[in-house]
Design a protein around this motif. Sequence first.
Motif, mmCIF file in Angstrom:
data_model
loop_
_atom_site.group_PDB
_atom_site.id
_atom_site.type_symbol
_atom_site.label_atom_id
_atom_site.label_comp_id
_atom_site.label_asym_id
_atom_site.label_seq_id
_atom_site.Cartn_x
_atom_site.Cartn_y
_atom_site.Cartn_z
ATOM 1 N N LEU A 80 0.914 -1.120 0.046
ATOM 2 C CA LEU A 80 -0.153 0.019 0.159
ATOM 3 C C LEU A 80 0.897 1.024 0.008
ATOM 4 O O LEU A 80 0.661 2.268 -0.762
ATOM 5 C CB LEU A 80 -1.027 0.124 1.305
ATOM 6 N N MET A 81 2.021 1.272 0.741
ATOM 7 C CA MET A 81 2.793 2.379 0.692
ATOM 8 C C MET A 81 3.573 2.670 -0.480
ATOM 9 O O MET A 81 3.842 3.689 -1.103
ATOM 10 C CB MET A 81 3.941 2.201 2.023
ATOM 11 N N GLY A 82 3.700 1.358 -0.928
ATOM 12 C CA GLY A 82 4.571 1.453 -2.320
ATOM 13 C C GLY A 82 3.709 2.238 -3.426
ATOM 14 O O GLY A 82 4.291 2.723 -4.667
ATOM 15 N N LEU A 83 2.213 1.925 -3.531
ATOM 16 C CA LEU A 83 1.472 2.421 -4.358
ATOM 17 C C LEU A 83 1.478 3.990 -4.094
ATOM 18 O O LEU A 83 1.162 4.857 -5.100
ATOM 19 C CB LEU A 83 0.139 2.084 -4.245
ATOM 20 N N MET A 84 1.914 4.412 -2.891
ATOM 21 C CA MET A 84 1.908 5.830 -2.715
ATOM 22 C C MET A 84 2.995 6.718 -3.003
ATOM 23 O O MET A 84 2.844 7.896 -3.242
ATOM 24 C CB MET A 84 1.594 6.151 -1.021
ATOM 25 N N SER A 85 4.074 6.006 -2.944
ATOM 26 C CA SER A 85 5.439 6.619 -3.222
ATOM 27 C C SER A 85 6.652 5.792 -3.776
ATOM 28 O O SER A 85 6.415 4.615 -3.320
ATOM 29 C CB SER A 85 5.798 7.478 -2.067
ATOM 30 N N PRO A 86 7.409 6.268 -4.576
ATOM 31 C CA PRO A 86 8.411 5.266 -5.027
ATOM 32 C C PRO A 86 9.768 5.349 -4.180
ATOM 33 O O PRO A 86 10.591 4.651 -4.274
ATOM 34 C CB PRO A 86 8.586 5.987 -6.550
ATOM 35 N N VAL A 87 9.707 6.244 -2.930
ATOM 36 C CA VAL A 87 10.904 6.608 -2.340
ATOM 37 C C VAL A 87 10.778 5.366 -1.285
ATOM 38 O O VAL A 87 9.978 5.322 -0.434
ATOM 39 C CB VAL A 87 10.680 7.913 -1.760
ATOM 40 N N GLU A 88 12.217 4.805 -1.416
ATOM 41 C CA GLU A 88 12.138 3.475 -0.295
ATOM 42 C C GLU A 88 12.258 4.061 1.035
ATOM 43 O O GLU A 88 11.537 3.468 1.662
ATOM 44 C CB GLU A 88 13.355 2.892 -0.585
ATOM 45 N N ALA A 89 12.731 5.166 1.388
ATOM 46 C CA ALA A 89 12.763 5.468 2.790
ATOM 47 C C ALA A 89 11.297 5.854 3.170
ATOM 48 O O ALA A 89 10.894 5.568 4.574
ATOM 49 C CB ALA A 89 13.566 6.958 3.027
ATOM 50 N N ILE A 90 10.551 6.509 2.253
ATOM 51 C CA ILE A 90 9.057 6.655 2.809
ATOM 52 C C ILE A 90 8.233 5.522 3.106
ATOM 53 O O ILE A 90 7.517 5.338 3.862
ATOM 54 C CB ILE A 90 8.593 7.560 1.827
ATOM 55 N N ILE A 91 8.723 4.628 2.068
ATOM 56 C CA ILE A 91 7.828 3.285 2.089
ATOM 57 C C ILE A 91 8.085 2.591 3.416
ATOM 58 O O ILE A 91 7.085 1.981 4.099
ATOM 59 C CB ILE A 91 7.953 2.428 1.024
ATOM 60 N N ALA A 92 9.395 2.648 3.842
ATOM 61 C CA ALA A 92 9.989 1.942 5.045
ATOM 62 C C ALA A 92 9.160 2.467 6.355
ATOM 63 O O ALA A 92 8.749 1.802 7.023
ATOM 64 C CB ALA A 92 11.433 1.846 4.967
ATOM 65 N N GLN A 93 9.266 3.736 6.420
ATOM 66 C CA GLN A 93 8.725 4.253 7.598
ATOM 67 C C GLN A 93 7.577 4.355 7.736
ATOM 68 O O GLN A 93 6.763 4.088 8.755
ATOM 69 C CB GLN A 93 9.260 5.857 7.641
ATOM 70 N N GLY A 94 6.778 4.321 6.317
ATOM 71 C CA GLY A 94 5.241 4.238 6.645
ATOM 72 C C GLY A 94 4.788 2.875 6.822
ATOM 73 O O GLY A 94 3.692 2.592 7.413
ATOM 74 N N THR A 95 5.418 1.975 6.413
ATOM 75 C CA THR A 95 5.039 0.738 6.823
ATOM 76 C C THR A 95 5.127 0.482 7.992
ATOM 77 O O THR A 95 4.392 -0.433 8.723
ATOM 78 C CB THR A 95 5.982 -0.368 5.805
ATOM 79 N N GLU A 96 6.103 0.669 8.830
ATOM 80 C CA GLU A 96 6.259 0.434 10.351
ATOM 81 C C GLU A 96 5.286 1.172 10.976
ATOM 82 O O GLU A 96 4.689 0.675 11.931
ATOM 83 C CB GLU A 96 7.495 0.984 10.667
ATOM 84 N N ALA A 97 4.989 2.511 10.596
ATOM 85 C CA ALA A 97 3.931 3.281 11.453
ATOM 86 C C ALA A 97 2.465 2.481 10.981
ATOM 87 O O ALA A 97 1.685 2.231 12.139
ATOM 88 C CB ALA A 97 3.668 4.677 10.681
#
Length: 482
Positions: A380-397
Amino acid sequence: MARSSDELLAYIRQGRTMTQAEKLRLIVSLSIPSILAQISATVMFFIDAAMVGHLGAHATAAIGLVETTTWLMGGLGSAANMGFSVQVAHLIGASDFASARRVLRQALVCATLWSLMLMTVAVAVHRYLPFWLGGSADIAHDASMYFMLVGICGIFFQMSGLAGSMLKCSGNMKVPSMLNILMCVMDVVFNYLFIYILDLGVIGAALGTGVAEFVTALLMLYFLLVRSPMLSLFPARSLARNEERGTRKENGSGTVGGLAPRSSLLVPRIDPAVVKMAFKIGAPMGLQHLLMGGAQIVSTIIVAPLGTVAIAANSLAITVESLCYMPGYGIAEAATTLVGQGIGAGQRLLTRSFAYMSVALGMAVMTLMGVFMWIFAPELMGLMSPVEAIIAQGTEALRIEAWAEPMFAASIVANGVFIGAADTIVPAVMSLTSMWAVRLTLAAALAPHYGLRGVWTAMAIELTFRGSIFLIRLLRGNWQKG
């Protein structure tokens, strides 16, 4: 034989007995259109955020910075609407349709004035807001322009929300839900046009949403003021003749047979009792939205020093999480309608039964959604942004928040029950105490050491606490004492 939702709603007004299966069927039938509309709205925000997210972290951070403030403005508008629509639900439950229309006319005037005041405030502060929230100069311009345009379009949001709320309180969930779904489709189309075709970026996102809200507001008002059997201010001639054949008793507002004179449709006479009751219901909700929105803004300020990536991840994760809690808001809307009409009809036992069943259903649905979010958070986070750092922090949250979804559901649906009962003061105090004393205190303590993970841990703890105290109030039955 299965009864339609209209027949079952009539049972409430007529004081007839309903089986448990009929109660559940009515709750589900009223909830499904609202749930679909809420999910479609979430998908709309999801797609909007994804469109902006692909413009880069700075564009996402610009919208994320002022997002909580736009929610605050929307919440204040919704509170004003509910002050009048709860009265309408009670009057419809009592089969007093003439008085319900009188309340509606005054709601239109008051909501228009309120939305114009909010728009003025938004325009006045838009240049300074990003800096007040701790934003950096590189995102301040986009953030301020986005907020100003959203504020200008707030009157469309206000009118659409008022008309939709009135239709739902009359038991018509399908039309406002279908129109909200249509708005989502239009929003995606207009956003694509303004963001990519016209290359307006963040400003295009605000314009696209504003145009979609304008069209939706017109359609909502048409179905309310012209087509609604219970609330139309321009009834068909056949309906007018039927009412004129009935008792021509003056109802205190200059109406005969429940129909307002044509001049009062444009300039209704303000009834201080109606406005006072709207203030009594809506003011605690408005204060709650104000202070809850303020708490969200403080939360944004806590996140802002963590950097652009954290701001973007926080904003996008909030959008993804709304996939879980929007079904809860759909069920809460059904609960508000059923409790409001039940109280208007004087059916206390039936009202309590609707309340308990609605909360249980909401908790079950959001628990399943929480499991879904925990499993598919990275995708789901991957659909929102291609930036790996954003995906990682968002997934944890998101995976932290998933554990709080059952009790979050309890607070959402129970609050819908309390609103239907016009019990808004104590729940508002409970929500504010929970948010300010638990969430913000913990977030401020944990963020410096654990970053975004600490902020979302505080959020999960607070939502669990809030759901628990709302359940206690629901089961004690204090909300019915008014």
